[in-house]
Design a protein around this motif. Structure first.
Motif, PDB file in Angstrom:
ATOM      1  N   LEU A   1     -20.480  -8.086   8.261  1.00 51.70           N
ATOM      2  CA  LEU A   1     -21.274  -7.857   7.045  1.00 51.70           C
ATOM      3  C   LEU A   1     -21.012  -6.455   6.490  1.00 51.70           C
ATOM      4  N   ILE A   2     -20.873  -5.479   7.394  1.00 50.50           N
ATOM      5  CA  ILE A   2     -20.614  -4.093   6.972  1.00 50.50           C
ATOM      6  C   ILE A   2     -19.252  -4.012   6.291  1.00 50.50           C
TER       7      ILE A   2
ATOM      8  N   ASN B   1     -20.908 -17.646   4.977  1.00 53.07           N
ATOM      9  CA  ASN B   1     -22.241 -17.080   4.808  1.00 53.07           C
ATOM     10  C   ASN B   1     -22.333 -15.819   5.691  1.00 53.07           C
ATOM     11  N   PRO B   2     -22.397 -14.614   5.049  1.00 52.79           N
ATOM     12  CA  PRO B   2     -22.298 -13.367   5.809  1.00 52.79           C
ATOM     13  C   PRO B   2     -23.444 -13.144   6.787  1.00 52.79           C
ATOM     14  N   ILE B   3     -24.555 -13.914   6.636  1.00 54.45           N
ATOM     15  CA  ILE B   3     -25.685 -13.630   7.537  1.00 54.45           C
ATOM     16  C   ILE B   3     -25.906 -14.745   8.561  1.00 54.45           C
ATOM     17  N   GLN B   4     -24.961 -15.702   8.529  1.00 50.35           N
ATOM     18  CA  GLN B   4     -25.121 -16.904   9.362  1.00 50.35           C
ATOM     19  C   GLN B   4     -25.311 -16.568  10.844  1.00 50.35           C
TER      20      GLN B   4
ATOM     21  N   MET C   1     -16.119 -18.727   0.830  1.00 47.36           N
ATOM     22  CA  MET C   1     -16.586 -17.499   1.459  1.00 47.36           C
ATOM     23  C   MET C   1     -17.688 -17.868   2.472  1.00 47.36           C
TER      24      MET C   1
ATOM     25  N   LEU D   1     -22.978  -8.137  12.379  1.00 49.37           N
ATOM     26  CA  LEU D   1     -23.320  -6.994  11.518  1.00 49.37           C
ATOM     27  C   LEU D   1     -22.049  -6.303  11.051  1.00 49.37           C
ATOM     28  N   GLU D   2     -21.074  -6.202  11.983  1.00 51.18           N
ATOM     29  CA  GLU D   2     -19.825  -5.516  11.637  1.00 51.18           C
ATOM     30  C   GLU D   2     -19.087  -6.256  10.520  1.00 51.18           C
TER      31      GLU D   2
ATOM     32  N   SER E   1     -25.199  -7.110   0.558  1.00 46.33           N
ATOM     33  CA  SER E   1     -23.764  -7.051   0.878  1.00 46.33           C
ATOM     34  C   SER E   1     -22.973  -7.886  -0.131  1.00 46.33           C
TER      35      SER E   1
ATOM     36  N   ILE F   1     -24.197   0.491  16.104  1.00 50.04           N
ATOM     37  CA  ILE F   1     -23.247  -0.468  16.695  1.00 50.04           C
ATOM     38  C   ILE F   1     -22.337   0.249  17.679  1.00 50.04           C
TER      39      ILE F   1
ATOM     40  N   LEU G   1     -24.505 -19.270  -1.276  1.00 50.11           N
ATOM     41  CA  LEU G   1     -23.711 -18.502  -0.306  1.00 50.11           C
ATOM     42  C   LEU G   1     -24.511 -18.162   0.957  1.00 50.11           C
TER      43      LEU G   1
ATOM     44  N   GLN H   1     -25.404   1.799   1.273  1.00 46.92           N
ATOM     45  CA  GLN H   1     -24.271   2.468   1.929  1.00 46.92           C
ATOM     46  C   GLN H   1     -24.784   3.278   3.125  1.00 46.92           C
TER      47      GLN H   1
ATOM     48  N   MET I   1     -22.632  -5.835  -3.258  1.00 43.89           N
ATOM     49  CA  MET I   1     -21.728  -4.685  -3.145  1.00 43.89           C
ATOM     50  C   MET I   1     -20.297  -5.115  -3.481  1.00 43.89           C
ATOM     51  N   ILE I   2     -20.051  -6.411  -3.264  1.00 44.91           N
ATOM     52  CA  ILE I   2     -18.680  -6.916  -3.482  1.00 44.91           C
ATOM     53  C   ILE I   2     -18.548  -7.425  -4.910  1.00 44.91           C
TER      54      ILE I   2
ATOM     55  N   GLN J   1     -17.630  -6.344   4.824  1.00 44.70           N
ATOM     56  CA  GLN J   1     -17.728  -6.998   3.514  1.00 44.70           C
ATOM     57  C   GLN J   1     -18.489  -6.111   2.534  1.00 44.70           C
ATOM     58  N   GLY J   2     -19.488  -5.384   3.039  1.00 45.72           N
ATOM     59  CA  GLY J   2     -20.357  -4.601   2.154  1.00 45.72           C
ATOM     60  C   GLY J   2     -19.726  -3.321   1.663  1.00 45.72           C
ATOM     61  N   ARG J   3     -18.623  -2.941   2.343  1.00 46.78           N
ATOM     62  CA  ARG J   3     -17.982  -1.685   1.923  1.00 46.78           C
ATOM     63  C   ARG J   3     -17.333  -1.891   0.563  1.00 46.78           C
TER      64      ARG J   3
ATOM     65  N   LEU K   1     -25.756   0.976   5.926  1.00 49.06           N
ATOM     66  CA  LEU K   1     -24.566   0.478   6.648  1.00 49.06           C
ATOM     67  C   LEU K   1     -24.023   1.556   7.581  1.00 49.06           C
TER      68      LEU K   1
END
Lengths: 100, 100
Positions: free
Chosen positions: B94-95, B3-6, B1, B91-92, A22, A95, A38, A85, A25-26, B97-99, A88
């Motif tokens: 992270l998703i 931590n997206p998986i925290q 930023m 997860l949402e 992820s 979800i 991070l 992608q 991807m950014i 952010q991952g888009r 996700l």
């Protein structure tokens, strides 16, 4: 009813790998040390999961020297971006189903 | 930023567990055989992951006999529902952010 986990990609099952992908991807590219910071990981943990993503062809690694210091740069590959992608999208289906 | 998986919960990292929990969020209770069919799993695979969710306190199991046949029913516990809800929320994030 469809199998909600059918399209989930095993390569992204681990949360460290979810985090690495992820971030990539950014960001066009990121240094090993930056990803480690991070995601608050150890060297070993990040190295093992990034190697798994590399062998799956989802991440590419560029090693260089900045002055005397070795530097490791990571990028998501085209295949990595499209596979992640899809992962996700499958997570999003799961979800939506999981919401009360 | 951040931590997206925290806030991702290790107990739900595996896609089989994601599948079990998301099914039990929609259904009040489900039989072992039904979950196995929906997620296209082997007995052993489902048994080991449901046991892990049970020991984490996220799933409860009720064993009974229907006629002469043993029957195993699964339900998400209150703790399981709220922990999984938080996992889905993380997860949402992270998703999103991952888009690209």
């Amino acid at each position: 009813m469809l199998n909600p986990i059918q399209h989930l990609n095993k390569a992204f099952e681990n949360k460290v790998r979810l985090g690495i992908m992820s971030l990539l991807m950014i960001h066009e590219e990121l240094e090993f040390t930056r990803i480690k910071e991070l995601l608050q990981l150890t060297d070993g943990n990040l190295a093992s999961h990034s190697r798994a993503l590399e062998s799956a062809g989802y991440v590419e690694v560029e090693k260089s020297f900045v002055g005397r210091k070795p530097n490791t740069l990571y990028r998501a590959t085209k295949a990595g971006r499209s596979a992640f992608q899809q992962h996700l999208d499958a997570l999003e289906v799961l979800i939506r189903q999981g919401r009360d």
